[in-house]
Write an enzyme that holds these catalytic residues in place. Structure first.
Site, PDB file in Angstrom:
ATOM      1  N   ARG A 114      32.533  36.646  32.431  1.00 48.19           N
ATOM      2  CA  ARG A 114      32.588  37.100  33.646  1.00 48.19           C
ATOM      3  C   ARG A 114      31.775  36.265  34.543  1.00 48.19           C
ATOM      4  NH1 ARG A 114      35.237  40.281  37.243  1.00 48.19           N
ATOM      5  NH2 ARG A 114      33.969  42.148  38.033  1.00 48.19           N
ATOM      6  N   THR A 398      44.929  39.101  39.918  1.00 47.73           N
ATOM      7  CA  THR A 398      44.237  38.828  38.741  1.00 47.73           C
ATOM      8  C   THR A 398      45.373  38.589  38.054  1.00 47.73           C
ATOM      9  OG1 THR A 398      42.417  40.328  39.218  1.00 47.73           O
ATOM     10  CG2 THR A 398      43.020  40.196  37.041  1.00 47.73           C
ATOM     11  N   THR A 416      40.551  36.205  36.327  1.00 50.29           N
ATOM     12  CA  THR A 416      40.816  36.321  38.001  1.00 50.29           C
ATOM     13  C   THR A 416      39.788  35.613  38.904  1.00 50.29           C
ATOM     14  OG1 THR A 416      41.049  38.086  39.661  1.00 50.29           O
ATOM     15  CG2 THR A 416      38.938  38.298  38.048  1.00 50.29           C
ATOM     16  N   ASP A 440      32.813  42.522  43.743  1.00 53.91           N
ATOM     17  CA  ASP A 440      32.850  43.795  42.748  1.00 53.91           C
ATOM     18  C   ASP A 440      31.605  44.417  42.467  1.00 53.91           C
ATOM     19  OD1 ASP A 440      35.448  43.936  42.525  1.00 53.91           O
ATOM     20  OD2 ASP A 440      35.500  42.577  40.512  1.00 53.91           O
ATOM     21  N   SER A 469      33.667  45.273  36.425  1.00 53.20           N
ATOM     22  CA  SER A 469      35.223  45.032  36.353  1.00 53.20           C
ATOM     23  C   SER A 469      35.648  46.146  35.797  1.00 53.20           C
ATOM     24  CB  SER A 469      35.350  43.737  35.687  1.00 53.20           C
ATOM     25  OG  SER A 469      36.765  43.444  35.479  1.00 53.20           O
ATOM     26  N   SER A 470      37.234  45.957  36.220  1.00 53.02           N
ATOM     27  CA  SER A 470      38.327  46.861  35.957  1.00 53.02           C
ATOM     28  C   SER A 470      38.901  46.469  34.710  1.00 53.02           C
ATOM     29  CB  SER A 470      38.984  47.648  36.893  1.00 53.02           C
ATOM     30  OG  SER A 470      38.180  48.298  37.801  1.00 53.02           O
ATOM     31  N   GLY A 491      45.541  44.086  38.997  1.00 53.01           N
ATOM     32  CA  GLY A 491      45.523  45.460  39.815  1.00 53.01           C
ATOM     33  C   GLY A 491      44.278  45.979  40.290  1.00 53.01           C
ATOM     34  N   GLY A 492      43.059  45.395  40.197  1.00 45.03           N
ATOM     35  CA  GLY A 492      41.676  45.757  40.633  1.00 45.03           C
ATOM     36  C   GLY A 492      41.501  47.208  39.893  1.00 45.03           C
TER      37      GLY A 492
END
Ligand code: DON
Length: 628
Positions: A114, A398, A416, A440, A469-470, A491-492
């Protein structure tokens, strides 16, 4: 699975052991994978497979498998290729998460690459003079970029778990960037949709549009020579080809031009972190996914724990009673997300409590099975235990890919730039886009980010911290602890509920990965208090949900784009359930005619499904040599 179907699978596999095992396996087998009456069917392979959102990149990965590479080699090659062929999400200027299952060691690792906040980032950096969030600055300025992690992450995976050289896995991406490739309808249209943002930046304008500013038509060739050179430097110098030297200098020059905060020291300090995946038992399966700084694994397991208490199958797939239970579970999980989730290196995330079955039972007990609760009445809930108005309106991207090799190694990777084409700013001379992952973070307590998600202290901006993050790359295991599914989605905020519905469709409703992918999806995230749903949920069901008190969003569009591989092998019974002589037969590679340089595997069939919610995705399979 019925006996009949099971036999058909065994015949397809062509195993001599089919008849020996028939009795014990049928009893324990659970899925009707090859149902001739299904409306959707997966792509089948009895060797390796790659599934991604862009077919050229899938093929790059499958070619690596055909040349003897393993799932990790294929994943790294696919990841770099997507940076060329799917520039809105594939990247080297962003970050992501990779779950790796190593068959030989029966071990699963979570690689966190990340983005990190630069050292000079600070809590209120996106607030204006009035103390409100300046969304343009948070999403489309040079400040919106975290320190990219993708190059370090992919190289880390390859160095530690791959078998080929960096040059070998990078060469296809370099060739695609240098020689160009035929622009797909999807790429042509996505560039058109993002034209305004991308043309604000001179470098992006030059990279993604023709000299007169017009877009590429489907079938025209897009070459990216600066990107090819950057990829070449990475191939030659490894991590230093990106985080130091010419690429880093070009990135610093971009920072200076736009007044950015990122420094050479930030690049040098970027760190990949290996974490332990967060796993939970769901019925007879074990689901492993990404731990914090992604909220994906924690909340997917939390929701599955809540849902496990009901016989979902008896309610009927996508019935109002079923969807009501999903929505109420989602509402509670996302309320918790807003308070308890953040980078675990900066904030003590209560993972064990949130994924505790007892906590789930407490939440389940609070759900009224006849009436919708209101999000304003639901608060983050751990304190009870002893233990916005729309989804973000920004176009978002993403991408997920899954790889599986002939030895049973599996990769589930989501990465992403955050929004489609990230910040829209490219590093001039280096040919790649910068992410806008800083959005984010929770720029201000309670203020929604680009996906309508709210947060607070746990996800506040701090130097060196990773934004929450998701992303939910996931691998599911059967009772014998063998991997049976790799999946994930863009898809966030909706990623977590999308991936969970894949699991539910497969586990509770016996769907194949193709049917599970095609089924209509819903989403709820506490705030805003709306049920988002795809076309395909019946109007009668929607009426019933409304009557229960749910507020429905009527412009959701599509939810996510899962790229999945499901495995069916001679694996369903628990090892100890099989008589010892039979066990020896199953596990003996010689007797199965399977040659493996790694762990003896029980030969299996892979079923792949690319999600056609985003055009251009595809499954590519390993070519087999004649002796196979
Ligand atoms: O990490 C996250 O959760 C987001 N940056 C993911 C963005 C995303 O999925 C956009 N795709 N549709």
């Amino acid at each position: 699975m019925t006996n009949n179907l099971f036999l058909r699978v065994v015949i397809l596999i062509g195993f001599s052991i089919g008849s020996v095992l028939h009795g014990s396996l049928v009893a324990a087998s659970e899925k009707a994978i090859l149902d001739p009456n299904a409306r959707f069917h997966p792509v089948v392979s009895n060797s390796g497979m790659v599934v991604s959102q862009e077919m050229i990149a899938s093929q790059v990965g499958a070619d690596i498998l055909s040349r003897g590479g393993n799932a990790i080699d294929a994943a790294v090659a696919t990841g770099f290729a997507l940076a060329v062929t799917l520039p809105r999400a594939g990247n080297i200027g962003g970050g992501g998460f990779m779950l790796v299952h190593l068959a030989a060691e029966n071990k699963t690792i979570a690689i966190d690459y990340r983005e990190m906040a630069p050292a000079s980032a600070y809590k209120d950096m996106f607030l204006d003079a009035e103390g409100d969030v300046d969304n343009l600055r948070a999403r489309f300025s040079i400040h919106s970029s975290g320190v990219p992690g993708t190059v370090a992450g992919l190289i880390h995976a390859l160095d530690n778990y791959g078998t080929l050289s960096l040059k070998q896995v990078l060469q296809p991406a370099i060739d695609l960037a240098r020689n160009g490739f035929a622009v797909s309808v999807d790429l042509s249209e996505s560039l058109l949709a993002r034209k305004q943002t991308l043309q604000n930046d001179p470098a992006s304008k030059g990279y993604f549009y023709k000299a007169d500013g017009s877009g590429y038509q489907p079938g025209e060739i897009l070459a990216q020579p600066d990107l090819a050179k950057t990829l070449g430097r990475i191939a030659d110098k490894g991590r230093a080809g990106f985080y130091q030297g010419r690429t880093a200098d070009l990135l610093m020059a971009q920072m200076q031009r736009n007044g950015g905060l990122m420094s050479l020291q930030d690049l040098a300090n970027y760190q990949v972190v290996e974490r332990t995946p967060v796993c939970g038992d769901y019925r007879h399966n074990r689901v492993c996914a990404m731990p914090p700084p992604s909220s994906g694994g924690v909340h997917m397991i939390q929701m599955l724990n809540i849902l496990e208490g009901w016989d979902l199958r008896s309610l009927g797939h996508n019935s109002a009673a079923y969807l009501h239970r999903l929505v109420e579970s989602m509402r509670r999980a996302y309320a918790d997300r807003s308070q308890y989730l953040g980078d675990p290196d900066f904030f003590p995330v209560p993972v064990a409590q949130l994924t505790d079955k007892k906590y789930a039972a407490l939440l389940r007990g609070q759900i009224d099975l006849q009436h919708a609760s209101r999000s304003e009445d639901i608060r983050p809930g751990l304190s009870q235990s002893t233990l916005g108005s729309a989804l973000g309106s920004e176009s978002s991207e993403t991408t997920h890919f899954s790889t599986w090799d002939q030895w049973g190694n599996v990769v589930s990777n989501t990465y992403t730039l955050n929004f489609s084409y990230g910040s829209g700013i490219s590093v001039a001379g280096a040919g790649f886009l910068l992410n806008n992952e800083m959005d984010d973070f929770s720029a201000k307590p309670g203020a929604p980010n680009g996906y309508g998600l709210v947060g607070g202290e746990a996800n506040a901006i701090q130097p060196g911290k990773r934004p929450l993050s998701s992303m939910t790359p996931t691998i599911m295991f059967n009772r014998a602890d063998e991997p049976i599914l790799a999946t994930g989605s863009p898809g966030g905020s909706t990623i977590i509920t999308i991936v969970m519905q894949m699991i539910l469709n497969i586990v509770d409703f016996d769907m194949s990965v193709a049917e599970a992918t095609a089924a209509a999806r819903i989403h709820h995230q506490w705030l805003p208090d709306s049920v988002f749903y795809e076309s395909g949920i019946s109007v009668d069901t929607l009426r019933l949900l409304r009557e229960m008190g749910h507020q429905l969003d009527d412009k959701t569009g599509v939810l996510g784009s899962t790229q999945s591989i499901q495995r069916l092998g001679v694996e369903s019974p628990q090892r100890e359930e099989i008589e010892a002589p039979q066990r020896e037969e199953i596990e003996s590679p010689q007797r199965l005619g399977v040659e493996s340089p790694q762990r003896p595997v029980i030969k299996s069939i892979l079923y792949g499904t690319a999600d056609y919610r985003r055009a251009g995705s595809g499954v590519a399979i390993q070519r087999q040599s004649p002796k196979d």
